[in-house]
Design a protein around this motif. Structure first.
Motif, PDB file in Angstrom:
ATOM      1  N   ASP A  35       0.815  -1.207   0.000  1.00 38.81           N
ATOM      2  CA  ASP A  35       0.000   0.000   0.000  1.00 38.81           C
ATOM      3  C   ASP A  35       0.849   1.258   0.000  1.00 38.81           C
ATOM      4  O   ASP A  35       1.989   1.263   0.434  1.00 38.81           O
ATOM      5  CB  ASP A  35      -1.015   0.009   1.149  1.00 38.81           C
ATOM      6  CG  ASP A  35      -0.382   0.018   2.518  1.00 38.81           C
ATOM      7  OD1 ASP A  35       0.402  -0.888   2.799  1.00 38.81           O
ATOM      8  OD2 ASP A  35      -0.674   0.938   3.296  1.00 38.81           O
ATOM      9  N   GLY A  37       0.502   5.628   0.693  1.00 38.02           N
ATOM     10  CA  GLY A  37      -0.314   6.626   1.377  1.00 38.02           C
ATOM     11  C   GLY A  37       0.191   8.024   1.109  1.00 38.02           C
ATOM     12  O   GLY A  37       1.400   8.258   1.019  1.00 38.02           O
ATOM     13  N   GLU A  52       4.126   7.650   1.824  1.00 43.34           N
ATOM     14  CA  GLU A  52       4.477   6.397   2.491  1.00 43.34           C
ATOM     15  C   GLU A  52       4.286   5.216   1.548  1.00 43.34           C
ATOM     16  O   GLU A  52       3.348   5.196   0.759  1.00 43.34           O
ATOM     17  CB  GLU A  52       3.591   6.208   3.725  1.00 43.34           C
ATOM     18  CG  GLU A  52       3.645   7.366   4.693  1.00 43.34           C
ATOM     19  CD  GLU A  52       2.464   7.400   5.638  1.00 43.34           C
ATOM     20  OE1 GLU A  52       1.453   6.714   5.382  1.00 43.34           O
ATOM     21  OE2 GLU A  52       2.553   8.108   6.646  1.00 43.34           O
ATOM     22  N   ARG A  54       4.405   0.871   1.997  1.00 44.77           N
ATOM     23  CA  ARG A  54       4.542  -0.227   2.958  1.00 44.77           C
ATOM     24  C   ARG A  54       4.206  -1.550   2.298  1.00 44.77           C
ATOM     25  O   ARG A  54       3.354  -1.619   1.416  1.00 44.77           O
ATOM     26  CB  ARG A  54       3.579  -0.027   4.139  1.00 44.77           C
ATOM     27  CG  ARG A  54       3.942   1.078   5.075  1.00 44.77           C
ATOM     28  CD  ARG A  54       2.853   1.305   6.091  1.00 44.77           C
ATOM     29  NE  ARG A  54       1.605   1.708   5.467  1.00 44.77           N
ATOM     30  CZ  ARG A  54       1.304   2.949   5.106  1.00 44.77           C
ATOM     31  NH1 ARG A  54       2.156   3.921   5.313  1.00 44.77           N
ATOM     32  NH2 ARG A  54       0.151   3.224   4.551  1.00 44.77           N
ATOM     33  N   GLN A 123       0.041   2.754  13.801  1.00 43.86           N
ATOM     34  CA  GLN A 123      -0.861   3.209  12.744  1.00 43.86           C
ATOM     35  C   GLN A 123      -2.166   2.407  12.742  1.00 43.86           C
ATOM     36  O   GLN A 123      -2.231   1.328  12.183  1.00 43.86           O
ATOM     37  CB  GLN A 123      -0.222   3.104  11.363  1.00 43.86           C
ATOM     38  CG  GLN A 123      -1.127   3.667  10.269  1.00 43.86           C
ATOM     39  CD  GLN A 123      -0.576   3.463   8.891  1.00 43.86           C
ATOM     40  OE1 GLN A 123      -0.419   2.347   8.451  1.00 43.86           O
ATOM     41  NE2 GLN A 123      -0.277   4.568   8.218  1.00 43.86           N
ATOM     42  N   SER A 125      -5.974   2.086  11.238  1.00 43.66           N
ATOM     43  CA  SER A 125      -6.673   2.577  10.053  1.00 43.66           C
ATOM     44  C   SER A 125      -8.022   1.894   9.915  1.00 43.66           C
ATOM     45  O   SER A 125      -8.242   0.797  10.433  1.00 43.66           O
ATOM     46  CB  SER A 125      -5.827   2.371   8.792  1.00 43.66           C
ATOM     47  OG  SER A 125      -5.563   1.012   8.572  1.00 43.66           O
ATOM     48  N   THR A 145      -1.259   8.007  11.941  1.00 41.17           N
ATOM     49  CA  THR A 145       0.041   7.453  12.298  1.00 41.17           C
ATOM     50  C   THR A 145       0.677   8.320  13.378  1.00 41.17           C
ATOM     51  O   THR A 145       0.670   9.549  13.286  1.00 41.17           O
ATOM     52  CB  THR A 145       0.982   7.401  11.079  1.00 41.17           C
ATOM     53  OG1 THR A 145       0.330   6.711  10.019  1.00 41.17           O
ATOM     54  CG2 THR A 145       2.280   6.694  11.418  1.00 41.17           C
ATOM     55  N   SER A 170      -3.540  10.067   6.863  1.00 37.52           N
ATOM     56  CA  SER A 170      -3.273   9.709   5.475  1.00 37.52           C
ATOM     57  C   SER A 170      -4.441   8.983   4.825  1.00 37.52           C
ATOM     58  O   SER A 170      -5.259   8.358   5.489  1.00 37.52           O
ATOM     59  CB  SER A 170      -2.021   8.834   5.381  1.00 37.52           C
ATOM     60  OG  SER A 170      -2.211   7.614   6.050  1.00 37.52           O
ATOM     61  N   ASN A 172      -4.833   5.969   2.244  1.00 37.37           N
ATOM     62  CA  ASN A 172      -4.026   4.864   1.746  1.00 37.37           C
ATOM     63  C   ASN A 172      -4.753   4.115   0.637  1.00 37.37           C
ATOM     64  O   ASN A 172      -5.968   3.938   0.695  1.00 37.37           O
ATOM     65  CB  ASN A 172      -3.700   3.871   2.865  1.00 37.37           C
ATOM     66  CG  ASN A 172      -2.849   4.494   3.948  1.00 37.37           C
ATOM     67  OD1 ASN A 172      -2.171   5.472   3.715  1.00 37.37           O
ATOM     68  ND2 ASN A 172      -2.881   3.921   5.121  1.00 37.37           N
ATOM     69  N   GLY A 174      -4.154   0.445  -1.586  1.00 36.40           N
ATOM     70  CA  GLY A 174      -3.283  -0.729  -1.590  1.00 36.40           C
ATOM     71  C   GLY A 174      -3.858  -1.928  -2.304  1.00 36.40           C
ATOM     72  O   GLY A 174      -5.009  -1.919  -2.774  1.00 36.40           O
TER      73      GLY A 174
END
Length: 177
Positions: A35, A37, A52, A54, A123, A125, A145, A170, A172, A174
């Motif tokens: 993902d 962000g 970001e 990840r 984090q 979400s 975060t 954020s 995100n 993904g």
């Protein structure tokens, strides 16, 4: 009239049976996430922009629970401070609320971040997962975060410890695979 009602009930039963996603039934096996962000970071009363990326990997325990670990990289820059690079290393737990095709979820990542801003990483979400095939899904999430950092320095007489907190909100996007 009875035939129409029977046909409507039969059609609704077929539709509800197909509402469960084959993607959600792959449990006890490997699952991965990737993902990105785009975030707004807040520190010391000023804000900046953060990007970001990840990835995490683990096991889908049942149709609702995922557990795994991952790593990421975040770049923050803007008016608050110079460009900083952070690389969080984290454990992840995710809970999907339903087995249906469109499934809302809550996700929690926690660990330690290394780089220009060393310290704790957390984090949580909230989002939604949309399977596109039996092996892939797209995720959208809103995340908060918290990064913590402790900096120590000293002058001739005193030693100082400064704690800093970087808060990020954020959006995100993904992939699950």
């Amino acid at each position: 009239m009875k035939k129409i009602i029977f046909s409507a009930i039969l059609t609704l039963l077929c539709l509800s049976a197909s509402a469960q996603s084959e993607f959600r039934e792959r449990y006890g096996a490997y699952k991965g996430f990737l993902d990105v962000g785009l975030a707004s970071a807040f520190a010391d009363g000023e804000s900046s922009v953060s990007f970001e990326l990840r990835t995490s990997h683990g096991v889908q325990i049942n149709p609702f629970i995922f557990a795994g670990a991952g790593i990421g990289v975040g770049v923050t820059g803007g008016s608050a401070y110079d460009t900083t690079v952070m690389a969080p290393i984290f454990a992840q737990a995710r809970f999907n609320f339903t087995r249906t095709t469109i499934s809302p979820f809550i996700d929690l990542k926690g660990g330690y971040s290394v780089g220009d801003f060393n310290g704790g990483y957390l984090q949580p979400s909230l989002g939604v997962s949309l399977p596109i095939t039996s092996k892939f899904a797209i995720d959208f999430a809103l995340a908060y975060t918290l990064n913590t950092h402790k900096d120590s320095y000293s002058d001739w007489y005193y030693a100082y410890v400064e704690r800093m907190y970087l808060h990020t909100i954020s959006l995100n996007f993904g992939f699950e695979f």
